[in-house]
Design a protein around this motif. Structure first.
Motif, PDB file in Angstrom:
ATOM      1  N   ALA A 161      -4.665   8.463  -3.238  1.00 29.32           N
ATOM      2  CA  ALA A 161      -3.498   8.242  -2.992  1.00 29.32           C
ATOM      3  C   ALA A 161      -2.630   7.070  -3.457  1.00 29.32           C
ATOM      4  O   ALA A 161      -1.781   6.662  -3.526  1.00 29.32           O
ATOM      5  CB  ALA A 161      -3.279   8.000  -1.402  1.00 29.32           C
ATOM      6  N   SER A 162      -3.624   6.073  -3.937  1.00 33.49           N
ATOM      7  CA  SER A 162      -3.291   4.963  -4.479  1.00 33.49           C
ATOM      8  C   SER A 162      -2.175   4.710  -5.486  1.00 33.49           C
ATOM      9  O   SER A 162      -0.974   4.189  -5.146  1.00 33.49           O
ATOM     10  CB  SER A 162      -4.557   4.146  -5.302  1.00 33.49           C
ATOM     11  OG  SER A 162      -4.179   2.695  -5.177  1.00 33.49           O
ATOM     12  N   ILE A 183       0.980   6.192  -4.237  1.00 32.72           N
ATOM     13  CA  ILE A 183       1.978   5.218  -3.200  1.00 32.72           C
ATOM     14  C   ILE A 183       2.407   4.177  -3.979  1.00 32.72           C
ATOM     15  O   ILE A 183       3.567   4.006  -3.773  1.00 32.72           O
ATOM     16  CB  ILE A 183       0.783   4.562  -2.244  1.00 32.72           C
ATOM     17  CG1 ILE A 183       0.433   5.723  -0.978  1.00 32.72           C
ATOM     18  CG2 ILE A 183       1.463   3.499  -1.162  1.00 32.72           C
ATOM     19  CD1 ILE A 183      -0.943   5.201  -0.561  1.00 32.72           C
ATOM     20  N   THR A 184       1.966   3.543  -4.955  1.00 33.73           N
ATOM     21  CA  THR A 184       2.665   2.779  -5.836  1.00 33.73           C
ATOM     22  C   THR A 184       3.698   3.234  -6.442  1.00 33.73           C
ATOM     23  O   THR A 184       4.880   2.505  -6.386  1.00 33.73           O
ATOM     24  CB  THR A 184       1.651   2.421  -6.859  1.00 33.73           C
ATOM     25  OG1 THR A 184       0.178   2.144  -6.462  1.00 33.73           O
ATOM     26  CG2 THR A 184       2.094   1.094  -7.540  1.00 33.73           C
TER      27      THR A 184
END
Lengths: 533, 603
Positions: free
Chosen positions: A517-518, A521-522
């Motif tokens: 997800a990282s 999300i950014t």
């Protein structure tokens, strides 16, 4: 608006038209390429249908998919900068690009789903795909509308296409009934919204959304008139998002529409509603300096939306508990999910909230929509494929299906757990972010908003409570599929390859949105809405 | 394959992935590969436990991943936080990272100081500053000195969520127990013929979740593993359970989910309490006292209910008998042996150290202690009334988990040691009892205690092994249950008030009536267990049981290791486990007790 300016004499007007307006419009066309391409493909689909024999018309799906991919590639290929097109009708910003990509790429599985659906086998599929493409175009325009006229037209384009698609089985009573209900509700909602938009125009003297918002914030704000106009505008969007009090259409329409269209309505239509809502209800304030003792509309508005969110999710979940028809069940579940997503929209509406907290609100809704696309579309894909075999969407017909179609059963389990919000799924990550954004906003509120802060916490508590309630009906499906009739040696159902591919893609996306997800999300945290600055 | 916690945690999942690829008709192969997977996991767990013991005995000589968390954080992970910045910015960031918790608290107390840092360092620099600060505070936590096998990888960067794994004396025994029960349960499940593949895949998935819960040191990661355990358990009960399985499965699911939802809310409130926001458990332990008592009490109640449901603590225990009665034997074993420990572990790892002002608040101390007493006595009474063999064992679990609460509430070294040991010993003895029930159920196809009798003459080996389990559960000296129960009582007894000057570590419960009442639980325990032995094994053998075969090899493999453990832990508790968990528990207890009011020295 420039053209309405009566101070300028006619000759001057024509001159400016030639020297300023036309070059601007021509320049805009370059940035408008994805939409144009999609429109051309929609027409091409329609034309091709004329020349193809009836039996072949089904395969026009591939042309439609080609169009979606082509337009998506163009979208990614354009070097994007924040600007407005066509004299302020359309805005180009990272926010609109995100949603364009969402609709174009998200549209592909809908086309595939329609392609494999037995329900649509004998329908006139050429027109169907042309309308579907036009509807997707409507969604894209809604997400990038910078002017209330454009917003309204885009909403109508989306709605008109949906009306036809819902009633596509014109010989089936349920489908026609659904379409009629949808039209009636839709017209009422549009009318109310048009009224609201007209008041907004009257108050601010401009149709461009950033200007409206700036006017609403300037001086003393608009007080009750602004509040009233927003309220009416919200009703139109509530109809698209399927939140209360405009949700009544959804169970009947979901049930009556062809299942791929139900899936489309539950995801794309909702996403378009949220996209426009977040743009239209960007940061503004209704009362800069409220009178002592009077009602502070700036605080009343977010509280009103919080109540909407709470009631929507609770009502959706409670009504879903007793459903026995899978499509109706998903209709109520989608109402509940609209309630969850409202939590993120609320944050944008709080006067004086820090930008970072409001941005988190946008991000969490965008992320949730992605997860919702994966899990809800996946669930509907399974429903379509099972319906192909059993011809029914009654829950009782699902007994033992998990053993007959292990892959579909397993996938549906993951999608349902994702809808509940249990890790390791994208639905969990999405809900987690919505809740996190809400809790986070409490630290970013301006002074003197203790009540609002408490209300936000109440809203979060309701969301969590609702999660526990929703477990019951989602697990009811799993229970029926796996627990009611255990037959491990059941003869397996053959599933079309293309159908399995759609399900597998949704499954991968659901898991991917959790594990990696990282970066996404950014990405969503950087979405910015054009403010005309 | 490297020996570390990630492999240990995800090896069962990997095995499950391999099993998924095998066509479901090759049942033998599926079972074989699954068991091999768990055996390797168990060997790894044993290896890690050995490494842990060696490092604990001689901390200076520890190398590699055996180094304690504070060393690892200082030498490896804190420098990594500022990696990737330009040299100039890096120096600037490192200069302003607070060196101690006090320094940080001073900074935070200063109005606008952190906001000033944010503008000064820029977005990127401030982010790195946040990470480095968070880890520096974590390093300060006393508990960091006992945690080993640290792995820390950024996972969700925007929210500062890390994949942070490590174990200490509190979690190591539970990890090992999970790995052991994984092997035994899968061997015992060899006869599962209905949906074999699904069963073994779910079981392996469950094992990953369970080990993960005990290893995770990031609150978010902990929550993820906590929830992951729910899924396979729901299916294992719902598909392979008894007649009322659907009700039991959904009850289990909803109860646990309500708890986790409360935990999630508390977790988020704690996350946003500090700047930079963090889920790092060690940092949260350091910063816990920042939260005012009033808010701590609310948070504590939220987290406490989440764990209380899992333990289960009266009045949240009603899902347990249902789940146990319906679950297949191997699932019951894991449920009683490991799943219940998740609740106790969570209280020790999260609720008590992070919110120690609330935990040492007199009201909470009494609440936990009294709930413990209720669990002990009420559970025992319920067990006494059962005619269903399995329900009796289930209620005995409720009773035995009460000791954990009592020891925890006492917060003395002895009490905490007893409570943690009780989790371990109950994991052995209750697992064994559920296997014992399973063995007889497989033959008789009923569990009615009043319908048995004289089994001892027909199945002498079985009776012999079962007796070990029963007496261990009863608390007979020489077997494992006795040690932990005795320690708990001693720990809870010795209370002269809330005094912790002069290194005095008496019980925080300053009245002894609770121990007196709890002792009733031991008497009742003896009653229901002896009565059960009498009803099932002694007396006249009925004709219908005359053709029963004694335990098979499969059952022996599952039962004997647990029986041996009962005796080993009972006879050499110090050597086998207590010596290795004591240092960690001492650090933890000290930290919790640091919030107790100090009454004047010698007072």
């Amino acid at each position: 608006m420039f053209l309405l300016n009566t101070d300028v004499n006619l000759a001057e007007k024509y001159e400016r038209f030639g020297s300023e307006v036309i070059p601007k419009v021509v320049d805009s066309l370059h940035w408008f390429a994805p939409e144009l391409q999609l429109a051309i493909f929609a027409i091409a689909v329609l034309l091709l249908d004329l020349f193809l024999p009836r039996k072949m018309s089904k395969h026009i799906a591939w042309l439609a998919i080609g169009g979606l991919i082509y337009a998506a590639a163009t979208t990614f290929g354009l070097h994007h900068e924040e600007k407005k097109l066509f004299l302020g009708m359309i805005a180009i910003d990272s926010y609109s690009v995100f949603f364009k990509a969402f609709f174009l790429l998200g549209g592909i599985p809908f086309v595939l789903l329609s392609y494999v659906s037995k329900e649509l086998e004998n329908a006139r599929m050429g027109e169907y795909y042309a309308i579907l493409l036009a509807t997707i175009l409507g969604g894209m325009l809604m997400a990038s509308a910078n002017h209330i006229l454009m917003a309204f037209m885009a909403l109508e384009l989306l709605s008109l296409g949906s009306y036809v698609l819902v009633g596509y089985h014109k010989r089936q009573n349920k489908s026609s009934e659904a379409s009629l209900k949808y039209i009636i509700y839709g017209s009422v909602a549009s009318a109310i919204m048009a009224y609201g938009l007209s008041i907004l125009y009257g108050l601010s003297g401009s149709g461009e959304i950033p200007k409206i918002l700036a006017t609403l914030t300037a001086d003393e704000g608009m007080g009750f008139a602004g509040f009233f106009a927003l309220l009416l505008t919200f009703m139109g969007l509530a109809y698209k998002m399927a939140t209360i009090p405009m949700h009544f259409w959804s169970p009947d329409v979901y049930e009556g529409a062809p299942t791929p269209i139900t899936a489309f309505l539950s995801v794309a239509s909702k996403a378009a509603g949220f996209a426009l809502a977040m743009r239209l209800f960007g940061s503004f304030s209704l009362d800069v300096a409220p009178e002592a003792g009077g009602i502070d509309y700036s605080e009343l508005w977010p509280i009103f939306l919080i109540v909407i969110a709470i009631v929507t999710m609770t009502l959706g979940n409670l009504a879903a508990l007793t459903q026995t028809n899978v499509k109706r069940l998903f209709a109520y579940s989608s109402i509940a999910h609209a309630g969850y997503m409202m939590m993120g929209v609320v944050l944008l509406q709080i006067q004086g909230i820090e930008d970072q907290a409001a941005g988190f609100g946008i991000s969490s809704v965008a992320y949730y929509l992605l997860a919702y696309l994966a899990m809800n579309l996946g669930a509907f894909a399974v429903v379509v494929l099972l319906e192909n075999k059993t011809g029914s969407v009654e829950l009782e017909e699902y007994a033992g299906l998990g053993w007959k179609a292990p892959f579909l059963g397993f996938s549906l389990v993951i999608f349902l757990f994702s809808l509940v919000g249990i890790p390791p799924t994208g639905g969990f990550m999405g809900k987690f972010q919505l809740i996190m954004a809400a809790v986070n906003s409490r630290g970013a509120l301006p002074e003197g908003t203790e009540f609002l802060s408490a209300m936000i916490l109440v809203m979060v508590a309701f969301a969590l409570l609702n999660t526990a309630v929703s477990v019951y009906y989602y697990l009811k499906i799993i229970k029926t599929m796996f627990f009611s009739k255990i037959d491990t040696n059941a003869e397996k159902i053959a599933v079309p390859v293309l159908g399995s591919v759609v399900v597998a893609l949704c499954l991968l996306l659901t898991i991917y949105l959790f594990v990696s997800a990282s970066s996404l999300i950014t990405e969503t945290l950087h979405l910015e809405i054009y403010t005309g600055a | 394959m490297a020996l570390n916690l990630t492999w240990l945690t995800f090896l069962p999942l990997l095995t499950a992935g391999i099993v998924l690829l095998i066509p479901s008709r090759n049942k033998g192969l599926i079972k074989f590969i699954s068991v091999v997977g768990t055996v390797i996991t168990f060997i790894m767990a044993t290896g890690l436990a050995r490494m842990y013991m060696e490092a604990e005995a001689n901390p200076e000589a520890a190398t590699g991943i055996s180094r304690s968390a504070d060393v690892m954080l200082r030498e490896v992970y804190i420098p990594a936080a500022t990696n990737g910045l330009s040299d100039e910015l890096r120096a600037k960031v490192e200069a302003v990272v607070p060196k101690t918790t006090e320094e940080y608290k001073a900074l935070e107390a200063q109005e606008g100081a952190i906001a000033a840092l944010e503008t000064d360092l820029g977005a990127e620099g401030f982010k790195a500053w946040g990470e480095a600060t968070e880890l520096t505070l974590a390093l300060d936590a006393e508990q960091a000195t006992t945690l080993r096998f640290v792995e820390l990888v950024p996972w969700l960067k925007p929210f500062n969520i890390n994949y942070f794994m490590a174990v200490d004396g509190l979690s190591m025994p539970l990890v090992w127990l999970t790995a052991l029960l994984g092997v035994l349960c899968l061997v015992y499940s060899w006869t599962i013929d209905k949906g074999t593949k699904a069963y073994f895949v779910l079981f392996l998935f469950l094992e990953t979740g369970l080990i993960g819960v005990f290893c995770a040191l990031d609150f978010f990661l902990f929550y993820v593993f906590w929830e992951v355990v729910l899924l396979p358990m729901y299916f294992l009960i719902g598909i392979w359970g008894g007649p009322n399985r659907i009700y039991a499965a959904i009850k289990f699911f909803i109860y646990t989910l309500v708890g986790s939802v409360l935990m999630l809310l508390a977790m988020l409130v704690m996350y946003f309490w500090y700047e930079p926001h963090t889920f790092n458990m060690l940092t949260l332990m350091q910063l816990g006292p920042e939260i005012p008592l009033n808010a701590q009490l609310w948070l504590f109640m939220g987290i406490f209910i989440a764990f209380a449901i899992k333990v289960p603590i009266f009045p949240f225990h009603t899902w347990l008998p249902d789940a146990h009665v319906e679950a297949p034997t191997a699932v019951s074993v894991v449920l009683a042996g490991v799943l219940l420990k998740m609740g106790g572990y969570g209280l020790f790892r999260i609720a008590y150290p992070m919110l120690n002002d609330a935990a040492t608040h007199q009201g909470i101390v009494y609440m936990v202690a009294i709930l413990g007493v209720i669990n002990i006595v009420y559970g025992a009474f319920c067990a006494l009334a059962q005619t269903d063999f399995k329900k009796l064992v289930a209620y005995s679990s409720v009773s035995h988990m009460g000791y954990v609460l009592l020891g925890m509430a006492a917060m003395s070294y002895t009490g905490v040691n007893g409570a943690v040991l009780q989790m371990f010993t109950h994991g052995i003895s209750s697992a064994m009892l559920f296997l014992v029930v399973g063995v007889i159920y497989d033959r008789a196809h009923h569990r009615d205690l009043n319908d048995f009798g004289g089994i001892a003459t027909q199945m002498p080996w079985y009776t012999g092994i079962a007796t070990v389990g029963f007496f261990a559960s009863l608390g007979l000296p020489g077997l494992c249950g006795f040690i932990s129960e005795a320690l708990t009582f001693v720990g809870a007894w010795d209370g002269e008030g809330l005094i912790n000057s002069d290194g005095y570590t008496g019980s925080s419960i300053d009245s002894q009536w609770m121990v007196w009442v709890s002792l009733l639980g031991v008497v009742l325990g003896a009653a229901y267990i002896l009565w059960t032995i009498q009803r099932v094994y002694l007396g006249k053998l009925q004709d219908k049981y005359k053709n029963f075969k004694d335990v098979s090899l499969r059952e022996l493999i599952a039962l004997v290791p647990l029986g041996v453990l009962c005796i080993v832990v009972g006879v050499f508790p110090q050597w086998f486990i207590l010596d290795h968990i004591q240092p960690s528990l001492k650090v933890m207890t000290d930290m919790i007790r640091s919030a107790l009011p100090v009454v004047g020295a010698g007072g």
